[in-house]
Design a protein around this motif. Structure first.
Motif, mmCIF file in Angstrom:
data_model
loop_
_atom_site.group_PDB
_atom_site.id
_atom_site.type_symbol
_atom_site.label_atom_id
_atom_site.label_comp_id
_atom_site.label_asym_id
_atom_site.label_seq_id
_atom_site.Cartn_x
_atom_site.Cartn_y
_atom_site.Cartn_z
ATOM 1 N N VAL B 186 -4.242 -9.245 -59.007
ATOM 2 C CA VAL B 186 -5.621 -8.811 -59.212
ATOM 3 C C VAL B 186 -5.651 -7.289 -59.229
ATOM 4 C CG1 VAL B 186 -8.015 -8.961 -58.457
ATOM 5 C CG2 VAL B 186 -6.447 -10.872 -58.014
ATOM 6 N N SER B 187 -6.088 -6.743 -60.375
ATOM 7 C CA SER B 187 -6.245 -5.301 -60.542
ATOM 8 C C SER B 187 -7.682 -4.973 -60.174
ATOM 9 C CB SER B 187 -5.940 -4.969 -62.009
ATOM 10 O OG SER B 187 -6.412 -3.698 -62.354
ATOM 11 N N TYR B 188 -7.888 -4.106 -59.160
ATOM 12 C CA TYR B 188 -9.262 -3.943 -58.671
ATOM 13 C C TYR B 188 -9.814 -2.519 -58.768
ATOM 14 C CZ TYR B 188 -7.314 -2.289 -54.223
ATOM 15 O OH TYR B 188 -6.652 -1.582 -53.261
ATOM 16 N N GLY B 189 -9.024 -1.596 -59.313
ATOM 17 C CA GLY B 189 -9.511 -0.253 -59.673
ATOM 18 C C GLY B 189 -10.358 0.439 -58.622
ATOM 19 N N ASN B 190 -11.567 0.874 -59.031
ATOM 20 C CA ASN B 190 -12.403 1.683 -58.132
ATOM 21 C C ASN B 190 -13.086 0.869 -57.033
ATOM 22 O OD1 ASN B 190 -11.631 3.453 -60.096
ATOM 23 N ND2 ASN B 190 -13.691 4.067 -60.715
ATOM 24 N N ALA B 191 -12.913 -0.447 -57.057
ATOM 25 C CA ALA B 191 -13.369 -1.307 -55.956
ATOM 26 C C ALA B 191 -14.856 -1.165 -55.635
ATOM 27 C CB ALA B 191 -12.528 -1.045 -54.695
ATOM 28 N N ALA B 192 -15.683 -1.169 -56.677
ATOM 29 C CA ALA B 192 -17.130 -1.041 -56.460
ATOM 30 C C ALA B 192 -17.648 -2.223 -55.646
ATOM 31 C CB ALA B 192 -17.852 -0.976 -57.803
ATOM 32 N N ASP B 193 -17.207 -3.421 -55.991
ATOM 33 C CA ASP B 193 -17.645 -4.620 -55.264
ATOM 34 C C ASP B 193 -16.436 -5.249 -54.568
ATOM 35 O OD1 ASP B 193 -18.797 -6.981 -54.376
ATOM 36 O OD2 ASP B 193 -18.755 -7.938 -56.364
ATOM 37 N N ILE B 194 -15.668 -6.045 -55.276
ATOM 38 C CA ILE B 194 -14.482 -6.665 -54.658
ATOM 39 C C ILE B 194 -13.474 -5.563 -54.331
ATOM 40 C CG2 ILE B 194 -12.516 -8.185 -55.104
ATOM 41 C CD1 ILE B 194 -14.363 -9.913 -56.837
ATOM 42 N N ASN B 195 -13.047 -5.519 -53.073
ATOM 43 C CA ASN B 195 -12.140 -4.437 -52.682
ATOM 44 C C ASN B 195 -10.855 -4.985 -52.069
ATOM 45 O OD1 ASN B 195 -12.623 -5.062 -49.968
ATOM 46 N ND2 ASN B 195 -14.377 -3.666 -49.861
ATOM 47 N N GLU B 196 -10.018 -4.060 -51.623
ATOM 48 C CA GLU B 196 -8.696 -4.393 -51.073
ATOM 49 C C GLU B 196 -8.791 -5.400 -49.924
ATOM 50 O OE1 GLU B 196 -10.179 -1.388 -50.993
ATOM 51 O OE2 GLU B 196 -10.746 -1.539 -48.887
ATOM 52 N N THR B 197 -9.813 -5.260 -49.096
ATOM 53 C CA THR B 197 -9.918 -6.126 -47.927
ATOM 54 C C THR B 197 -10.314 -7.546 -48.335
ATOM 55 O OG1 THR B 197 -10.541 -4.165 -46.676
ATOM 56 C CG2 THR B 197 -10.879 -6.276 -45.605
ATOM 57 N N ASP B 198 -11.245 -7.653 -49.296
ATOM 58 C CA ASP B 198 -11.617 -8.981 -49.801
ATOM 59 C C ASP B 198 -10.384 -9.703 -50.352
ATOM 60 O OD1 ASP B 198 -14.372 -8.438 -49.362
ATOM 61 O OD2 ASP B 198 -14.461 -7.354 -51.275
ATOM 62 N N LEU B 199 -9.606 -8.958 -51.118
ATOM 63 C CA LEU B 199 -8.452 -9.582 -51.776
ATOM 64 C C LEU B 199 -7.370 -9.940 -50.767
ATOM 65 C CD1 LEU B 199 -8.491 -7.344 -54.945
ATOM 66 C CD2 LEU B 199 -8.938 -9.825 -54.874
ATOM 67 N N LEU B 200 -7.184 -9.096 -49.788
ATOM 68 C CA LEU B 200 -6.207 -9.370 -48.734
ATOM 69 C C LEU B 200 -6.613 -10.643 -47.982
ATOM 70 C CD1 LEU B 200 -3.675 -7.924 -47.838
ATOM 71 C CD2 LEU B 200 -5.034 -6.577 -46.261
ATOM 72 N N GLU B 201 -7.893 -10.771 -47.718
ATOM 73 C CA GLU B 201 -8.408 -11.961 -47.024
ATOM 74 C C GLU B 201 -8.190 -13.201 -47.901
ATOM 75 O OE1 GLU B 201 -12.351 -11.285 -45.526
ATOM 76 O OE2 GLU B 201 -12.540 -13.352 -44.810
ATOM 77 N N TYR B 202 -8.480 -13.032 -49.174
ATOM 78 C CA TYR B 202 -8.308 -14.155 -50.101
ATOM 79 C C TYR B 202 -6.848 -14.627 -50.150
ATOM 80 C CZ TYR B 202 -7.475 -16.585 -54.458
ATOM 81 O OH TYR B 202 -7.046 -17.489 -55.382
ATOM 82 N N PHE B 203 -5.923 -13.662 -50.331
ATOM 83 C CA PHE B 203 -4.510 -14.045 -50.433
ATOM 84 C C PHE B 203 -3.983 -14.628 -49.114
ATOM 85 C CE2 PHE B 203 -4.086 -11.097 -54.234
ATOM 86 C CZ PHE B 203 -3.759 -12.107 -55.131
ATOM 87 N N THR B 204 -4.575 -14.191 -48.004
ATOM 88 C CA THR B 204 -4.188 -14.751 -46.706
ATOM 89 C C THR B 204 -4.522 -16.242 -46.651
ATOM 90 O OG1 THR B 204 -4.660 -12.617 -45.689
ATOM 91 C CG2 THR B 204 -4.426 -14.479 -44.193
ATOM 92 N N LEU B 205 -5.679 -16.580 -47.214
ATOM 93 C CA LEU B 205 -6.129 -17.976 -47.187
ATOM 94 C C LEU B 205 -5.507 -18.816 -48.303
ATOM 95 C CD1 LEU B 205 -9.916 -17.240 -46.501
ATOM 96 C CD2 LEU B 205 -8.257 -18.166 -44.854
ATOM 97 N N ASP B 206 -5.041 -18.166 -49.359
ATOM 98 C CA ASP B 206 -4.571 -18.875 -50.555
ATOM 99 C C ASP B 206 -3.245 -19.594 -50.295
ATOM 100 O OD1 ASP B 206 -4.232 -19.687 -53.192
ATOM 101 O OD2 ASP B 206 -3.197 -17.829 -53.745
#
Lengths: 469, 469
Positions: B186-206
């Motif tokens: 997931v490429s998340y660039g300037n992270a206006a909404d979905i950010n590094e922490t959301d994605l880290l949480e997601y991958f933790t649960l995935d």
């Protein structure tokens, strides 16, 4: 320095070679084929008791039977046969004999050590010099003598003394990656007669050798070695790859070339005292040699980097920091100059500079290189280019070579040392493109590496060398 | 962990995609072609005010005009056009919109920051999630969604969150070298909404993600990030490549993705506290991921190495020492067993073991692997093979693949973790051979690297990860 340079040097320019132990289909026959295909201009005489013919040439039963003079003999025979052949070589007036033969002083028990000493005595009585045993002989492109296939015929500034035969071959192969050439590579194995110190002294005196690279497992006479390596380091850069720095590797070195490796502490202190450059791999030796032979001496550690890719730029800046390079912020005058022709959105006008979409226009890239390269605030300019992109590679877009040419053209108008990185190594196709573009750079006098890290390590070690001089 | 996993996960499995800003001949059209060629099974709708056709499909003037539901929209339009389009996406019920568009919060002055905030408000009102701006969207092989050409269709154990679009592409390209596959990138660039922490949480649960790799330039909410990364590290290995660790790179990060990089000290202490694995390059991230995903957990640091070449063996032992691996001496029982079928002269029976000429006989090589691999004195077995030799390469000798097969076959009878090195990268041909042989190893569950140093660094970091657990 006590060496008779001319006499020693002449060992590597034979007019005739005897290949002893040659039989059709053997490794020795392939070594002979390498000399023929490599364009050796003198006579090549196969020698073997069995007689007959090899590669269309008459096989002599003994070196003594060869009707003309023999300068160099390469032996590939079992250890037990060496004594008579060395006697023959000495009697024949051969100047240098290299022995591929193993079982003469290496191995766990050092089997054959006595015989090795006998060979040295015989050689000394006959004024014959010995290379090895357990070596590949030497590679001297100017004399068209080589020990492995695909050896370049071009000479270059790097002289290598290498205790391992396999590593000697690896130096030739690795040079393909670095597009670097050699004055000579001398494989000296168990060092019965000619040893690391003799060769270091020779390369110090050799005007064709601008940079010395040494792979050493053990040293025969520590005191003399210290004196010679100190003098060598005062004359030219000396890069040393020391094998056998821990218990396991020292045991391997003992078994490999019968070497006493010496403690890591002694070597670490030697590197510091004499100012030799310590390397940890063959790749690294040649990376550093490339920087030292091609890059002008930077006045300091202030650098600018230009290239493509935001994430690449951020990571490259971190790498520069770790390598001790300083990246002063780009002044407004330079930024304004760049903004005249570089699209602002998507570019990064800090240092490193990220050109972003400018890569489609080699002329503009050249202009940017000139603008940043002639900024007086820096001592060094680094350029980085990525062959692989989101869609087509630069090769597929017909942009890799025009961009490389644009870089080279612009660099000619820059009064500072310049180094390049072309990131490539993810597919065989891009790697092929890298090798071609790199050759263009090297031919233009610009060192060119396949990764930011390799580039930074090489220039950091080169700058450190200049700093302590 | 507070995320609604199923809802978030469903964002990456769209049934239909709108490609907004597409025109024939543009980058957006190539991105659309990548989806079609990649085998995306749902509907793909090009959107552009200009209308007409692109790649044989009707172009809609607005997302609202699309007759059916749209799950995912990818925007490649100027910043000024985003507001209306995000409104349209929200009204249409789009679930996720990724924005390639730059000029929304990055750059030296952070231009477009306000507009970026407005877009987030609009999205939140409409229950639309945003990726980017300044990003590539996502790569999900199971959903056949990709953002760059030549993306493998196979899924794998590595989940990547990546703040840089260019680095996201580099992860895909580098995976070619490592023969590794991804659950998602997931490429998340300037992270206006979905950010590094959301994605880290997601991958933790995935459950499909066994190893998390993150390229992060800045963090939005330090406290929440710390909690989430700590939980992530307890669940699975987390490898973090942190961009912007010095002044110059932090300035570049600010300009690149509008990120506040944070100090190196804070990050260094975070790595220690949470047990994340710190990497310094994309290559290194995937080298470590390969070791963690394929290699069984070694019981300790006692290792044996088997391979070819005396000098290579000596240097490899030094490298092991520097990487903190222990090489216990080979016991006599093992030596005696080996000497039954390995020629003594030219071989090294210490540890590492140098097989020397055994390479011509894959069966004997397999036997040696079994003998040494089942020695109870070690926790780990390393094998090393050189494609380039003195004369012909292993490929030219038709030995590379038989030897690789012999290794793989023998490894099945070894009860320990095994890693391989195939040295290759000096010509395009040998590199091609490396990639093929490496794939054979990976398919058999053996991590395989192109150099001793890369292999040792990866397994050292993998073992360190196990040691602190």
């Amino acid at each position: 320095m006590f060496m008779d340079y001319d006499k020693f040097d002449s060992l590597f320019y034979p007019n005739s070679i005897a290949m002893v132990g040659v039989k059709e289909g053997t490794n020795a026959a392939i070594m002979m084929r390498i000399l023929i295909d490599g364009g050796f201009k003198g006579k090549i005489y196969p020698v073997n008791l069995s007689g007959g013919e090899v590669l269309g040439r008459k096989v002599y039963a003994s070196v003594r039977d060869i009707p003309e003079a023999v300068d160099y003999a390469f032996l590939q025979v079992p250890a037990r046969s060496t004594k008579q052949i060395i006697k023959d070589c000495a009697a024949k007036g051969v100047k240098l004999t290299a022995m591929f033969s193993g079982g003469l002083g290496e191995g766990e028990e050092g089997e054959g050590n006595e015989l090795k000493q006998e060979l040295v005595s015989i050689a000394q009585q006959g004024r014959l010099r010995l290379l090895g045993p357990n070596c590949m002989g030497f590679y001297c492109p100017a004399a068209r003598v080589a020990f492995c296939t695909k050896s370049p015929k071009e000479t270059g500034p790097v002289g290598v003394l290498c205790q391992s035969g396999g590593n000697s071959v690896q130096f030739v192969r690795t040079a393909t990656h670095n597009s670097i050439n050699f004055s000579k590579i001398v494989s000296y194995g168990n060092a019965a007669d000619i040893n690391e110190t003799d060769l270091l002294e020779y390369f110090t005196l050799d005007p064709a050798t601008k940079i010395i690279v040494a792979y050493i497992e053990g040293v025969k006479d520590g005191r003399r070695f210290f004196q010679v390596v100190r003098a060598a380091c005062q004359a030219k850069p000396v890069i040393i790859l020391k094998g056998g720095q821990c218990e396991a590797s020292a045991a391997a070195a003992q078994s490999h070339t019968g070497s006493l490796a010496g403690s890591r502490q002694i070597w670490d202190s030697l590197f510091k005292q004499v100012g030799a450059i310590q390397a940890y791999s063959i790749d690294e030796c040649l990376d550093i040699a490339s920087a030292l032979s091609l890059m002008k001496r930077p006045a300091g550690r202030k650098a600018a980097m230009l290239g493509f890719g935001g994430g690449t730029t951020v990571l490259a800046a971190d790498d520069c920091y770790r390598a001790g390079l300083l990246l002063p912020p780009l002044p407004d005058t330079i930024k304004d100059e760049l903004k005249k022709f570089v699209q602002v959105t998507g570019s990064i006008f800090t240092n490193p500079v990220d050109f972003n979409m400018l890569y489609v226009s080699p002329e503009k890239v050249a202009r940017a290189v000139e603008v940043v390269g002639n900024w007086p605030g820096i001592d060094l300019l680094m350029l980085q280019l990525k062959i692989e992109s989101t869609h087509e590679t630069l090769i597929e877009q017909n942009l890799l070579y025009p961009l490389t040419e644009a870089f080279i053209k612009a660099v000619k108008k820059v009064d500072k040392p310049v180094v390049m990185v072309i990131h490539a190594i993810h597919s065989a196709e891009t790697y092929k493109g890298f090798l071609k573009a790199q050759k263009m750079c090297i031919n233009a006098g610009i060192p060119c590496y396949s990764s930011i890290q390799r580039m930074l390590n090489a220039i950091d070690k080169a700058i450190k060398f200049y700093e302590i001089r």
